[in-house]
Enzyme design. Structure first.
Site, PDB file in Angstrom:
ATOM      1  N   PRO A  58      -0.943  13.387  -3.152  1.00  0.00           N
ATOM      2  CA  PRO A  58       0.264  13.242  -2.516  1.00  0.00           C
ATOM      3  C   PRO A  58       0.556  11.934  -1.632  1.00  0.00           C
ATOM      4  O   PRO A  58      -0.453  11.849  -0.788  1.00  0.00           O
ATOM      5  CB  PRO A  58       0.660  14.281  -1.989  1.00  0.00           C
ATOM      6  CG  PRO A  58      -0.129  15.729  -2.569  1.00  0.00           C
ATOM      7  CD  PRO A  58      -1.353  15.016  -2.703  1.00  0.00           C
ATOM      8  N   CYS A  59       1.442  11.193  -1.701  1.00  0.00           N
ATOM      9  CA  CYS A  59       1.446  10.080  -1.183  1.00  0.00           C
ATOM     10  C   CYS A  59       2.190   9.965   0.126  1.00  0.00           C
ATOM     11  O   CYS A  59       2.125   9.235   1.101  1.00  0.00           O
ATOM     12  CB  CYS A  59       2.046   8.786  -1.821  1.00  0.00           C
ATOM     13  SG  CYS A  59       3.678   9.039  -2.485  1.00  0.00           S
ATOM     14  N   GLN A  60       3.118  11.097   0.423  1.00  0.00           N
ATOM     15  CA  GLN A  60       4.074  11.061   1.383  1.00  0.00           C
ATOM     16  C   GLN A  60       3.321  10.979   2.793  1.00  0.00           C
ATOM     17  O   GLN A  60       4.084  10.293   3.686  1.00  0.00           O
ATOM     18  CB  GLN A  60       4.965  12.445   0.950  1.00  0.00           C
ATOM     19  CG  GLN A  60       5.793  12.422  -0.023  1.00  0.00           C
ATOM     20  CD  GLN A  60       5.320  12.971  -1.287  1.00  0.00           C
ATOM     21  OE1 GLN A  60       4.002  13.145  -1.318  1.00  0.00           O
ATOM     22  NE2 GLN A  60       6.127  13.469  -2.103  1.00  0.00           N
TER      23      GLN A  60
ATOM     24  N   SER B  33       2.861   7.122   2.847  1.00  0.00           N
ATOM     25  CA  SER B  33       3.721   6.205   2.135  1.00  0.00           C
ATOM     26  C   SER B  33       4.824   5.501   3.194  1.00  0.00           C
ATOM     27  O   SER B  33       5.034   6.165   4.138  1.00  0.00           O
ATOM     28  CB  SER B  33       4.382   6.923   1.087  1.00  0.00           C
ATOM     29  OG  SER B  33       5.529   6.169   0.764  1.00  0.00           O
TER      30      SER B  33
ATOM     31  N   CYS C  97       7.590   6.982  -3.102  1.00  0.00           N
ATOM     32  CA  CYS C  97       7.077   8.187  -3.978  1.00  0.00           C
ATOM     33  C   CYS C  97       8.362   9.164  -3.786  1.00  0.00           C
ATOM     34  O   CYS C  97       8.892   9.337  -2.809  1.00  0.00           O
ATOM     35  CB  CYS C  97       5.773   8.522  -3.348  1.00  0.00           C
ATOM     36  SG  CYS C  97       4.484   7.674  -3.402  1.00  0.00           S
TER      37      CYS C  97
END
Length: 115
Positions: free
Chosen positions: A70-72, A75, A114
């Site tokens: 997951p990029c959050q 990001s 994202c």
């Protein structure tokens, strides 16, 4: 060659690995909708599990560990909490690499928007 994919999502990376001739020993995904899509698309060895609690040791020796973390947490679209974000799965994919001891690993993580 075999691969273990963590955070498999809906299978984009898995499809690429499959087309390159890899056999998945495990496709690990937490989200039920993604697991359903992986199964509908006839991927083998799909496991509905959370990487945070998954035991990777039975896969020791698989040649490649890969996934889309997951990029959050990191990001530009996220809240920039990094290691303090509950979605930060980097420690768990690093644990996967340590436990499996593959010949290679590949993880993707976007700094752009994202969902």
């Amino acid at each position: 060659m075999r691969a273990v994919e963590v955070c498999a999502g809906m299978g984009a990376m898995a499809l690429g690995f499959q087309q390159a001739g890899f056999e998945h020993a495990a496709l690990i995904e937490k989200e039920a909708t993604c697991v359903e899509i992986l199964n509908k698309n006839a991927f083998l060895n799909v496991i509905h599990a959370n990487a945070e609690t998954f035991d990777f040791r039975p896969y020791k020796g698989v040649e490649v560990v890969c996934g889309g973390v997951p990029c959050q947490p990191f990001s530009v679209a996220g809240q920039h909490k990094g290691q303090k974000d509950a979605r930060n799965l980097w420690p768990h994919v690093i644990r996967a690499v340590r436990e499996i001891q593959p010949q290679a690993f590949l993880f993707e993580n976007s700094s752009a928007m994202c969902s």
